[in-house]
Motif scaffolding. Structure first.
Motif, PDB file in Angstrom:
ATOM      1  N   MET A   1      -8.111 -30.602 -29.822  1.00 23.80           N
ATOM      2  CA  MET A   1      -7.953 -30.602 -28.368  1.00 23.80           C
ATOM      3  C   MET A   1      -6.546 -31.096 -28.025  1.00 23.80           C
ATOM      4  SD  MET A   1      -9.443 -29.867 -25.574  1.00 23.80           S
ATOM      5  CE  MET A   1     -11.144 -29.770 -26.140  1.00 23.80           C
ATOM      6  N   THR A   2      -5.927 -30.464 -27.047  1.00 25.79           N
ATOM      7  CA  THR A   2      -4.616 -30.900 -26.596  1.00 25.79           C
ATOM      8  C   THR A   2      -4.688 -31.325 -25.136  1.00 25.79           C
ATOM      9  OG1 THR A   2      -3.981 -28.616 -26.087  1.00 25.79           O
ATOM     10  CG2 THR A   2      -3.348 -29.493 -28.248  1.00 25.79           C
ATOM     11  N   THR A   3      -3.543 -31.761 -24.618  1.00 29.91           N
ATOM     12  CA  THR A   3      -3.492 -32.475 -23.349  1.00 29.91           C
ATOM     13  C   THR A   3      -2.501 -31.831 -22.406  1.00 29.91           C
ATOM     14  OG1 THR A   3      -4.019 -34.533 -24.522  1.00 29.91           O
ATOM     15  CG2 THR A   3      -3.029 -34.749 -22.330  1.00 29.91           C
ATOM     16  N   ILE A   4      -2.822 -31.857 -21.109  1.00 29.49           N
ATOM     17  CA  ILE A   4      -1.838 -31.601 -20.070  1.00 29.49           C
ATOM     18  C   ILE A   4      -1.475 -32.932 -19.437  1.00 29.49           C
ATOM     19  CG2 ILE A   4      -3.679 -31.003 -18.415  1.00 29.49           C
ATOM     20  CD1 ILE A   4      -1.540 -29.326 -16.911  1.00 29.49           C
ATOM     21  N   ALA A   5      -0.192 -33.191 -19.280  1.00 27.22           N
ATOM     22  CA  ALA A   5       0.288 -34.370 -18.572  1.00 27.22           C
ATOM     23  C   ALA A   5       0.823 -33.907 -17.223  1.00 27.22           C
ATOM     24  CB  ALA A   5       1.378 -35.079 -19.365  1.00 27.22           C
ATOM     25  N   ILE A   6       0.275 -34.470 -16.161  1.00 29.86           N
ATOM     26  CA  ILE A   6       0.664 -34.111 -14.800  1.00 29.86           C
ATOM     27  C   ILE A   6       1.456 -35.275 -14.231  1.00 29.86           C
ATOM     28  CG2 ILE A   6      -0.168 -33.497 -12.506  1.00 29.86           C
ATOM     29  CD1 ILE A   6      -2.722 -32.421 -13.913  1.00 29.86           C
ATOM     30  N   VAL A   7       2.757 -35.095 -14.088  1.00 32.49           N
ATOM     31  CA  VAL A   7       3.630 -36.155 -13.598  1.00 32.49           C
ATOM     32  C   VAL A   7       3.780 -35.968 -12.089  1.00 32.49           C
ATOM     33  CG1 VAL A   7       5.913 -37.206 -13.731  1.00 32.49           C
ATOM     34  CG2 VAL A   7       4.838 -36.294 -15.796  1.00 32.49           C
ATOM     35  N   GLY A   8       3.376 -36.992 -11.359  1.00 34.99           N
ATOM     36  CA  GLY A   8       3.318 -36.892  -9.910  1.00 34.99           C
ATOM     37  C   GLY A   8       1.927 -36.530  -9.442  1.00 34.99           C
ATOM     38  N   ALA A   9       0.919 -36.927 -10.216  1.00 38.75           N
ATOM     39  CA  ALA A   9      -0.459 -36.544  -9.915  1.00 38.75           C
ATOM     40  C   ALA A   9      -0.954 -37.220  -8.641  1.00 38.75           C
ATOM     41  CB  ALA A   9      -1.369 -36.918 -11.075  1.00 38.75           C
ATOM     42  N   GLY A  10      -1.535 -36.429  -7.760  1.00 38.92           N
ATOM     43  CA  GLY A  10      -2.115 -36.946  -6.530  1.00 38.92           C
ATOM     44  C   GLY A  10      -3.366 -36.177  -6.180  1.00 38.92           C
ATOM     45  N   PRO A  11      -3.930 -36.421  -5.008  1.00 35.67           N
ATOM     46  CA  PRO A  11      -5.219 -35.814  -4.644  1.00 35.67           C
ATOM     47  C   PRO A  11      -5.135 -34.347  -4.243  1.00 35.67           C
ATOM     48  CG  PRO A  11      -4.402 -37.167  -2.849  1.00 35.67           C
ATOM     49  CD  PRO A  11      -3.466 -37.394  -3.995  1.00 35.67           C
ATOM     50  N   GLY A  12      -3.927 -33.807  -4.069  1.00 32.38           N
ATOM     51  CA  GLY A  12      -3.767 -32.419  -3.668  1.00 32.38           C
ATOM     52  C   GLY A  12      -3.542 -31.500  -4.849  1.00 32.38           C
ATOM     53  N   LEU A  13      -2.278 -31.094  -5.042  1.00 32.87           N
ATOM     54  CA  LEU A  13      -1.953 -30.162  -6.122  1.00 32.87           C
ATOM     55  C   LEU A  13      -2.261 -30.752  -7.489  1.00 32.87           C
ATOM     56  CD1 LEU A  13      -0.765 -27.507  -7.122  1.00 32.87           C
ATOM     57  CD2 LEU A  13       1.495 -28.585  -7.035  1.00 32.87           C
ATOM     58  N   GLY A  14      -1.908 -32.017  -7.711  1.00 38.98           N
ATOM     59  CA  GLY A  14      -2.150 -32.618  -9.024  1.00 38.98           C
ATOM     60  C   GLY A  14      -3.614 -32.581  -9.409  1.00 38.98           C
ATOM     61  N   ALA A  15      -4.492 -32.932  -8.467  1.00 37.88           N
ATOM     62  CA  ALA A  15      -5.926 -32.916  -8.758  1.00 37.88           C
ATOM     63  C   ALA A  15      -6.412 -31.496  -9.021  1.00 37.88           C
ATOM     64  CB  ALA A  15      -6.697 -33.530  -7.591  1.00 37.88           C
ATOM     65  N   ALA A  16      -5.889 -30.529  -8.267  1.00 34.71           N
ATOM     66  CA  ALA A  16      -6.300 -29.140  -8.463  1.00 34.71           C
ATOM     67  C   ALA A  16      -5.863 -28.626  -9.830  1.00 34.71           C
ATOM     68  CB  ALA A  16      -5.725 -28.267  -7.354  1.00 34.71           C
ATOM     69  N   VAL A  17      -4.647 -28.965 -10.231  1.00 35.94           N
ATOM     70  CA  VAL A  17      -4.164 -28.562 -11.556  1.00 35.94           C
ATOM     71  C   VAL A  17      -5.006 -29.225 -12.639  1.00 35.94           C
ATOM     72  CG1 VAL A  17      -2.203 -28.676 -13.149  1.00 35.94           C
ATOM     73  CG2 VAL A  17      -1.832 -28.085 -10.754  1.00 35.94           C
ATOM     74  N   ALA A  18      -5.318 -30.486 -12.444  1.00 37.41           N
ATOM     75  CA  ALA A  18      -6.152 -31.196 -13.417  1.00 37.41           C
ATOM     76  C   ALA A  18      -7.513 -30.536 -13.562  1.00 37.41           C
ATOM     77  CB  ALA A  18      -6.306 -32.655 -12.996  1.00 37.41           C
ATOM     78  N   ARG A  19      -8.119 -30.177 -12.433  1.00 37.69           N
ATOM     79  CA  ARG A  19      -9.429 -29.525 -12.493  1.00 37.69           C
ATOM     80  C   ARG A  19      -9.341 -28.182 -13.214  1.00 37.69           C
ATOM     81  NH1 ARG A  19      -9.929 -31.907  -7.250  1.00 37.69           N
ATOM     82  NH2 ARG A  19      -9.062 -30.038  -6.271  1.00 37.69           N
ATOM     83  N   ARG A  20      -8.295 -27.406 -12.916  1.00 36.45           N
ATOM     84  CA  ARG A  20      -8.193 -26.073 -13.524  1.00 36.45           C
ATOM     85  C   ARG A  20      -7.974 -26.174 -15.030  1.00 36.45           C
ATOM     86  NH1 ARG A  20      -7.402 -20.584 -12.280  1.00 36.45           N
ATOM     87  NH2 ARG A  20      -7.797 -19.571 -14.294  1.00 36.45           N
ATOM     88  N   PHE A  21      -7.012 -26.980 -15.440  1.00 35.00           N
ATOM     89  CA  PHE A  21      -6.730 -27.086 -16.867  1.00 35.00           C
ATOM     90  C   PHE A  21      -7.874 -27.813 -17.585  1.00 35.00           C
ATOM     91  CE2 PHE A  21      -2.657 -25.631 -15.562  1.00 35.00           C
ATOM     92  CZ  PHE A  21      -2.003 -25.174 -16.690  1.00 35.00           C
ATOM     93  N   GLY A  22      -8.494 -28.791 -16.919  1.00 38.11           N
ATOM     94  CA  GLY A  22      -9.638 -29.463 -17.519  1.00 38.11           C
ATOM     95  C   GLY A  22     -10.779 -28.500 -17.762  1.00 38.11           C
ATOM     96  N   ALA A  23     -11.010 -27.576 -16.816  1.00 32.26           N
ATOM     97  CA  ALA A  23     -12.069 -26.588 -16.982  1.00 32.26           C
ATOM     98  C   ALA A  23     -11.782 -25.635 -18.136  1.00 32.26           C
ATOM     99  CB  ALA A  23     -12.241 -25.788 -15.694  1.00 32.26           C
ATOM    100  N   GLU A  24     -10.503 -25.507 -18.479  1.00 32.36           N
ATOM    101  CA  GLU A  24     -10.114 -24.630 -19.586  1.00 32.36           C
ATOM    102  C   GLU A  24     -10.092 -25.368 -20.928  1.00 32.36           C
ATOM    103  OE1 GLU A  24      -9.776 -21.495 -19.277  1.00 32.36           O
ATOM    104  OE2 GLU A  24      -9.563 -21.199 -17.111  1.00 32.36           O
TER     105      GLU A  24
END
Length: 221
Positions: A1-24
């Protein structure tokens, strides 16, 4: 398993990116300044089935940013995807004739030195994997300088140049570098600039490995 690091993570775009990549199937490392907010964001992602942890760091502090990314890789596994999208601070958004040298120093630390620090930290792991993706996210002034926001226009130009050079030199190593330009505000429900829609665009940039620069919508004339 590998990781995505989201720099500048917040409740908007960062959370959405986290959900999308996490689902993948990616583990998610969230990097921002406020540890309490990161804990809450990570907890929500875990409730949704993703593996996520938060790491407090200031992108203007190279040591803290490098340490956060290093700890994330130790905890979660190699960082295959780096997404850099912190929201510019208010002083970077002044008209060009009101922008001071102090404003520009801070903006360059935020949008040039921060990305350089982050990339240099994760690049050895990507090379060890034999693959990787670096995704930069900028507003419209990243593609067209805007005198109403002098600091970001100048600093984003440097960030864009750095990212473009990385795109050229890292492609032969299987590491894709790309930039998403988002004209206007990120707005829930917007046809192109909704956070979930933008997260899907970033996922497509990671998997498609196409052009360097992608626009979420056309720049206004």
């Amino acid at each position: 398993m590998t990781t995505i690091a989201i720099v500048g993570a917040g409740p908007g775009l960062g959370a959405a990116v986290a959900r999308r990549f996490g689902a993948e199937g990616f583990d998610v490392a969230l990097v921002a300044r406020n540890q309490e907010r990161l804990h809450a964001l990570a907890a929500g992602l875990r409730d949704g089935g993703a593996t996520a942890r938060g790491y407090a760091a200031d992108v203007r502090d190279p040591r803290s940013l490098a340490a956060a990314l290093d700890q994330a890789a130790q905890d979660l596994g190699p960082i295959e995807v780096l997404e850099y999208s912190p929201i510019p601070q208010r002083e970077f958004l002044r008209p060009v004739l009101e922008t001071t040298t102090d404003d520009l120093t801070a903006a360059v630390e935020f949008s040039v030195l921060g990305p350089v620090t982050a990339v240099r930290q994760v690049l050895p792991g990507m090379r060890a994997l034999g693959r990787g993706t670096v995704l930069f996210v900028n507003g419209g002034s990243g593609a067209r300088p805007n005198p109403r926001v002098g600091g970001t226009s100048i600093a984003f130009a440097g960030e864009s140049a750095y990212a473009s050079m990385l795109h050229d030199v890292l492609a032969p190593e299987g590491i894709h570098v790309a930039q998403l330009i988002i004209p206007g505000a990120i707005t829930p429900g917007h046809a192109t600039n909704d956070p979930a829609t933008l997260a899907g665009t970033l996922w497509g940039m990671h998997t498609g490995r196409g052009d360097f620069r992608v626009f979420s919508e056309e720049l206004p004339a």
